[in-house]
Scaffold this motif. Sequence first.
Motif, PDB file in Angstrom:
ATOM      1  N   LYS A  83      -9.887 -25.635 -64.415  1.00  0.00           N
ATOM      2  CA  LYS A  83     -10.365 -25.733 -65.798  1.00  0.00           C
ATOM      3  C   LYS A  83     -11.747 -26.384 -65.845  1.00  0.00           C
ATOM      4  N   ASP A  84     -11.946 -27.457 -65.043  1.00  0.00           N
ATOM      5  CA  ASP A  84     -13.243 -28.137 -65.002  1.00  0.00           C
ATOM      6  C   ASP A  84     -14.331 -27.217 -64.473  1.00  0.00           C
ATOM      7  N   GLN A  85     -14.003 -26.437 -63.457  1.00  0.00           N
ATOM      8  CA  GLN A  85     -14.983 -25.506 -62.885  1.00  0.00           C
ATOM      9  C   GLN A  85     -15.369 -24.445 -63.896  1.00  0.00           C
ATOM     10  N   ALA A  86     -14.366 -23.947 -64.635  1.00  0.00           N
ATOM     11  CA  ALA A  86     -14.658 -22.930 -65.651  1.00  0.00           C
ATOM     12  C   ALA A  86     -15.513 -23.520 -66.762  1.00  0.00           C
ATOM     13  N   GLN A  87     -15.216 -24.769 -67.168  1.00  0.00           N
ATOM     14  CA  GLN A  87     -15.999 -25.435 -68.217  1.00  0.00           C
ATOM     15  C   GLN A  87     -17.415 -25.707 -67.749  1.00  0.00           C
ATOM     16  N   SER A  88     -17.567 -26.116 -66.481  1.00  0.00           N
ATOM     17  CA  SER A  88     -18.888 -26.391 -65.922  1.00  0.00           C
ATOM     18  C   SER A  88     -19.728 -25.131 -65.873  1.00  0.00           C
TER      19      SER A  88
ATOM     20  N   PRO B  50     -26.786 -23.863 -68.084  1.00  0.00           N
ATOM     21  CA  PRO B  50     -27.761 -22.970 -68.739  1.00  0.00           C
ATOM     22  C   PRO B  50     -28.190 -21.842 -67.815  1.00  0.00           C
ATOM     23  N   ARG B  51     -28.323 -20.680 -68.401  1.00  0.00           N
ATOM     24  CA  ARG B  51     -28.755 -19.515 -67.613  1.00  0.00           C
ATOM     25  C   ARG B  51     -30.279 -19.489 -67.574  1.00  0.00           C
ATOM     26  N   VAL B  52     -30.848 -19.285 -66.399  1.00  0.00           N
ATOM     27  CA  VAL B  52     -32.297 -19.278 -66.197  1.00  0.00           C
ATOM     28  C   VAL B  52     -32.763 -17.855 -65.955  1.00  0.00           C
ATOM     29  N   PHE B  53     -33.721 -17.393 -66.748  1.00  0.00           N
ATOM     30  CA  PHE B  53     -34.261 -16.058 -66.577  1.00  0.00           C
ATOM     31  C   PHE B  53     -35.677 -16.171 -66.013  1.00  0.00           C
ATOM     32  N   ARG B  54     -35.966 -15.401 -65.031  1.00  0.00           N
ATOM     33  CA  ARG B  54     -37.306 -15.393 -64.432  1.00  0.00           C
ATOM     34  C   ARG B  54     -37.948 -14.025 -64.611  1.00  0.00           C
TER      35      ARG B  54
END
Length: 325
Positions: A308-313, A318-322
Amino acid sequence: MADEKKDYPKEFDLREEKGKAPEKAPDVNEQAYAPTEQTLKKLNELPWPEIKEELGISLESLLKNTRHYGTLEALAYGRFSEPLLFNIKRGHEQRHQECGTLRLYSYKNAAGQKEWGYEIHPVKYHYKLDDKGQIVKGANGEPLVEIDRNPLRATYDEATGKTVEESLTYKRHQLSQEQVRHLRLTGNLGEPFVTTGFNGETVRELLSCDPYNRHTLVAVRADAVRARYLSNPVASLKGGDTVTLTRDNVLALSDGDTVWTKSAKGKDCCLQYDAYLGKVRQVKSYEMCCREDIQKFIAEAKQKSEAKDQAQSAQNTPRVFRREK
């Protein structure tokens, strides 16, 4: 105190044949197994024409197709067999197929005439699943099936650190949480179940789970177990080992308790009577089973919490777009 020479109901013929079962069943293709003369004698005393008419099984077929110790001996001595397929016709019902474990027994009615009876515990099958919950397939691509042993289940209460057992009844009497916990963890009740007989007498029974349908209980009279082992205080264990039981051992075992003792080979062993097997067998102590059970529930809760913690993390990262140059 039980009378060691007392006659008990024929549905519980607890006298075992001399000799011991092999440590494990031979391969299904082996032809070495053959029932003893004493087992054959007991089987031939049963009314097989009537059994075949009602249950659709014959002694000839069983003798031809049984490849290892267990099923024929169980039917001969009033214990439950391994799962069998029946073609049953009861009364005016249409004939139909059922799968289950079977116990055959004989008794004398009020007129002194010999009668027979049987008890079937239903056995069901389901698709075999792997650790990910996917159906396992065989070499030919067909789904594999296995016995649905209908296990007793419990939930773990993190607040109290205790397990909550599901409801289970026997003879319309609801068993306590502690009794169900004993059955779930050890397969045995761990104490006598006290009930009233037909003539108003107090009857004490030892209860064990049918391993092929663990919600179904098998019973045997405690005084019959006591009389059997007082008259012949030797219990056979796997590997050819044996235990000579003291009188105190027998009294404790016939009360459903476990006893610690040493075997003939000098090994420490914990013993308990199993009503399904119809004999004393080596078991884990109830205390050890409880410790392992709590450890299992804690490990499962920890695994779920970490997942559950891994899924929450992952959800909060934040997703980074390059931008490509």
